[in-house]
Design a protein around this motif. Structure first.
Motif, PDB file in Angstrom:
ATOM      1  N   PRO A  75       0.824  -1.207   0.000  1.00 40.76           N
ATOM      2  CA  PRO A  75       0.000   0.000   0.000  1.00 40.76           C
ATOM      3  C   PRO A  75       0.865   1.267   0.000  1.00 40.76           C
ATOM      4  CG  PRO A  75      -0.721  -1.533   1.705  1.00 40.76           C
ATOM      5  CD  PRO A  75       0.561  -2.066   1.148  1.00 40.76           C
ATOM      6  N   GLY A  76       0.545   2.182  -0.896  1.00 38.93           N
ATOM      7  CA  GLY A  76       1.263   3.449  -0.962  1.00 38.93           C
ATOM      8  C   GLY A  76       2.612   3.385  -1.641  1.00 38.93           C
ATOM      9  N   VAL A  77       2.951   2.244  -2.283  1.00 43.40           N
ATOM     10  CA  VAL A  77       4.257   2.081  -2.932  1.00 43.40           C
ATOM     11  C   VAL A  77       4.085   2.154  -4.449  1.00 43.40           C
ATOM     12  CG1 VAL A  77       6.220   0.536  -3.329  1.00 43.40           C
ATOM     13  CG2 VAL A  77       5.164   0.664  -1.064  1.00 43.40           C
ATOM     14  N   ARG A  78       4.879   2.980  -5.076  1.00 48.50           N
ATOM     15  CA  ARG A  78       4.913   3.088  -6.540  1.00 48.50           C
ATOM     16  C   ARG A  78       6.308   2.670  -6.983  1.00 48.50           C
ATOM     17  NH1 ARG A  78       3.856   8.809  -9.573  1.00 48.50           N
ATOM     18  NH2 ARG A  78       4.044   8.088 -11.722  1.00 48.50           N
ATOM     19  N   VAL A  79       6.403   1.496  -7.570  1.00 46.04           N
ATOM     20  CA  VAL A  79       7.693   0.934  -7.974  1.00 46.04           C
ATOM     21  C   VAL A  79       8.097   1.513  -9.325  1.00 46.04           C
ATOM     22  CG1 VAL A  79       8.908  -1.196  -8.526  1.00 46.04           C
ATOM     23  CG2 VAL A  79       7.255  -1.170  -6.664  1.00 46.04           C
ATOM     24  N   LEU A  80       9.336   1.970  -9.422  1.00 43.72           N
ATOM     25  CA  LEU A  80       9.863   2.572 -10.648  1.00 43.72           C
ATOM     26  C   LEU A  80      10.912   1.654 -11.271  1.00 43.72           C
ATOM     27  CD1 LEU A  80      10.301   6.211  -9.297  1.00 43.72           C
ATOM     28  CD2 LEU A  80       8.305   5.214 -10.418  1.00 43.72           C
ATOM     29  N   ARG A  81      11.480   2.093 -12.373  1.00 41.13           N
ATOM     30  CA  ARG A  81      12.545   1.324 -13.042  1.00 41.13           C
ATOM     31  C   ARG A  81      13.814   1.342 -12.202  1.00 41.13           C
ATOM     32  NH1 ARG A  81      13.014   2.922 -19.330  1.00 41.13           N
ATOM     33  NH2 ARG A  81      14.568   1.282 -19.238  1.00 41.13           N
ATOM     34  N   SER A  82      14.538   0.250 -12.252  1.00 41.05           N
ATOM     35  CA  SER A  82      15.857   0.190 -11.626  1.00 41.05           C
ATOM     36  C   SER A  82      16.858  -0.155 -12.723  1.00 41.05           C
ATOM     37  CB  SER A  82      15.880  -0.857 -10.507  1.00 41.05           C
ATOM     38  OG  SER A  82      15.750  -2.157 -11.049  1.00 41.05           O
ATOM     39  N   THR A  83      18.098  -0.376 -12.367  1.00 38.92           N
ATOM     40  CA  THR A  83      19.103  -0.777 -13.342  1.00 38.92           C
ATOM     41  C   THR A  83      18.754  -2.145 -13.914  1.00 38.92           C
ATOM     42  OG1 THR A  83      20.793   0.446 -12.129  1.00 38.92           O
ATOM     43  CG2 THR A  83      21.579  -1.205 -13.672  1.00 38.92           C
ATOM     44  N   ILE A  84      18.144  -2.989 -13.098  1.00 39.43           N
ATOM     45  CA  ILE A  84      17.904  -4.383 -13.428  1.00 39.43           C
ATOM     46  C   ILE A  84      16.507  -4.617 -14.016  1.00 39.43           C
ATOM     47  CG2 ILE A  84      17.866  -6.705 -12.416  1.00 39.43           C
ATOM     48  CD1 ILE A  84      19.807  -5.452 -10.255  1.00 39.43           C
ATOM     49  N   GLY A  85      15.551  -3.827 -13.677  1.00 38.12           N
ATOM     50  CA  GLY A  85      14.166  -4.004 -14.126  1.00 38.12           C
ATOM     51  C   GLY A  85      13.265  -3.171 -13.243  1.00 38.12           C
ATOM     52  N   ARG A  86      12.125  -3.708 -12.866  1.00 36.57           N
ATOM     53  CA  ARG A  86      11.204  -3.015 -11.965  1.00 36.57           C
ATOM     54  C   ARG A  86      11.036  -3.841 -10.697  1.00 36.57           C
ATOM     55  NH1 ARG A  86       8.483   1.304 -14.149  1.00 36.57           N
ATOM     56  NH2 ARG A  86       8.598   1.431 -16.399  1.00 36.57           N
ATOM     57  N   GLY A  87      10.844  -3.141  -9.607  1.00 41.16           N
ATOM     58  CA  GLY A  87      10.660  -3.828  -8.338  1.00 41.16           C
ATOM     59  C   GLY A  87      11.985  -4.149  -7.675  1.00 41.16           C
ATOM     60  N   TYR A  88      11.886  -4.792  -6.530  1.00 36.01           N
ATOM     61  CA  TYR A  88      13.079  -5.146  -5.754  1.00 36.01           C
ATOM     62  C   TYR A  88      13.795  -6.320  -6.397  1.00 36.01           C
ATOM     63  CZ  TYR A  88      15.886  -6.884  -1.853  1.00 36.01           C
ATOM     64  OH  TYR A  88      16.917  -7.323  -1.063  1.00 36.01           O
ATOM     65  N   HIS A  89      15.097  -6.184  -6.561  1.00 35.62           N
ATOM     66  CA  HIS A  89      15.952  -7.257  -7.073  1.00 35.62           C
ATOM     67  C   HIS A  89      17.035  -7.496  -6.028  1.00 35.62           C
ATOM     68  CE1 HIS A  89      14.163  -7.360 -11.066  1.00 35.62           C
ATOM     69  NE2 HIS A  89      14.003  -6.058 -10.882  1.00 35.62           N
ATOM     70  N   GLY A  90      16.968  -8.647  -5.395  1.00 35.63           N
ATOM     71  CA  GLY A  90      17.887  -8.953  -4.313  1.00 35.63           C
ATOM     72  C   GLY A  90      19.311  -9.199  -4.775  1.00 35.63           C
ATOM     73  N   PRO A  91      20.228  -9.238  -3.820  1.00 34.46           N
ATOM     74  CA  PRO A  91      21.639  -9.457  -4.116  1.00 34.46           C
ATOM     75  C   PRO A  91      21.914 -10.775  -4.834  1.00 34.46           C
ATOM     76  CG  PRO A  91      21.370  -8.709  -1.864  1.00 34.46           C
ATOM     77  CD  PRO A  91      19.996  -8.990  -2.397  1.00 34.46           C
ATOM     78  N   ALA A  92      22.843 -10.724  -5.760  1.00 30.49           N
ATOM     79  CA  ALA A  92      23.368 -11.905  -6.447  1.00 30.49           C
ATOM     80  C   ALA A  92      24.762 -11.561  -6.946  1.00 30.49           C
ATOM     81  CB  ALA A  92      22.465 -12.314  -7.606  1.00 30.49           C
ATOM     82  N   PRO A  93      25.665 -11.181  -6.017  1.00 30.80           N
ATOM     83  CA  PRO A  93      26.999 -10.750  -6.468  1.00 30.80           C
ATOM     84  C   PRO A  93      27.776 -11.892  -7.117  1.00 30.80           C
ATOM     85  CG  PRO A  93      26.961 -11.014  -4.087  1.00 30.80           C
ATOM     86  CD  PRO A  93      25.554 -11.210  -4.561  1.00 30.80           C
TER      87      PRO A  93
END
Length: 190
Positions: A115-133
């Motif tokens: 609720p109240g979250v507007r997800v924008l573009r990131s370097t990887i795509g949209r939304g949260y992208h967790g670590p994968a170093p």
């Protein structure tokens, strides 16, 4: 992949080009950003990591201290500052309604934002992208940065809608004064 990590061991983006250091996002460091899932400087749990390494790509629970009066919108930026390229990789970029008060686990999902979250573009795509170093590259720091803005972000440079803008175009184009900011760093290594 471990060999590649070792070869790139000394190559890291660093903090210089983070959202935190952009001139337009300067402001008083009066917000404390916390998570029940990890402490500042602690290892991120596997469930917060990318699916490709066995995680769930589940954004962590986040909470913050009371916002400054006049906060119209929150900007949340998650960056990997140890990625072996010239600038940090934006793992998540979102606008949050100040009335949200906190974010539950998974609230930064592109398919079902909280609720109240507007997800924008990131370097990887949209939304949260967790670590994968990269394996063998050493520890990567994932910096969660929260900015309390005095006005809503509507466009990247006057013409590009905020939902379509790339992070490196949007972040420097934000003109709303920052009323307060805070950060939290999680670490992950493979």
């Amino acid at each position: 992949m471990t060999l590649l990590g070792r070869l790139l061991k000394n190559r890291r983006a660093g903090e210089t080009h983070t959202a935190w250091n952009l001139p337009n996002l300067q402001g008083p460091e009066q917000l404390t950003l916390t998570s029940e899932d990890f402490g500042d400087g602690d290892t991120l749990p596997l469930e917060q990591c990318a699916k490709q390494i066995g995680g769930a790509d589940l954004s962590p629970r986040l909470a913050w201290t009371p916002l400054p009066p006049g906060t119209a919108q929150l900007l949340l930026v998650v960056e990997d500052i140890d990625v072996p390229i010239s600038k940090p990789a934006v793992h998540c970029l979102a606008l949050v309604d100040p009335a949200a008060g906190h974010l539950e686990p998974g609230a930064l999902s592109y398919r079902q934002p909280g609720p109240g979250v507007r997800v924008l573009r990131s370097t990887i795509g949209r939304g949260y992208h967790g670590p994968a170093p990269i394996k063998g590259h050493g520890p990567h720091r994932y910096v969660f940065q929260l900015f309390a803005l005095s006005a809503a972000v509507d466009s990247a440079s006057g013409t590009t809608p905020v939902d379509r803008a790339r992070p490196r175009a949007l972040l420097p184009a934000i003109t709303a004064p920052v009323l307060g900011r805070g950060r939290l760093t999680g670490v992950y290594e493979r």
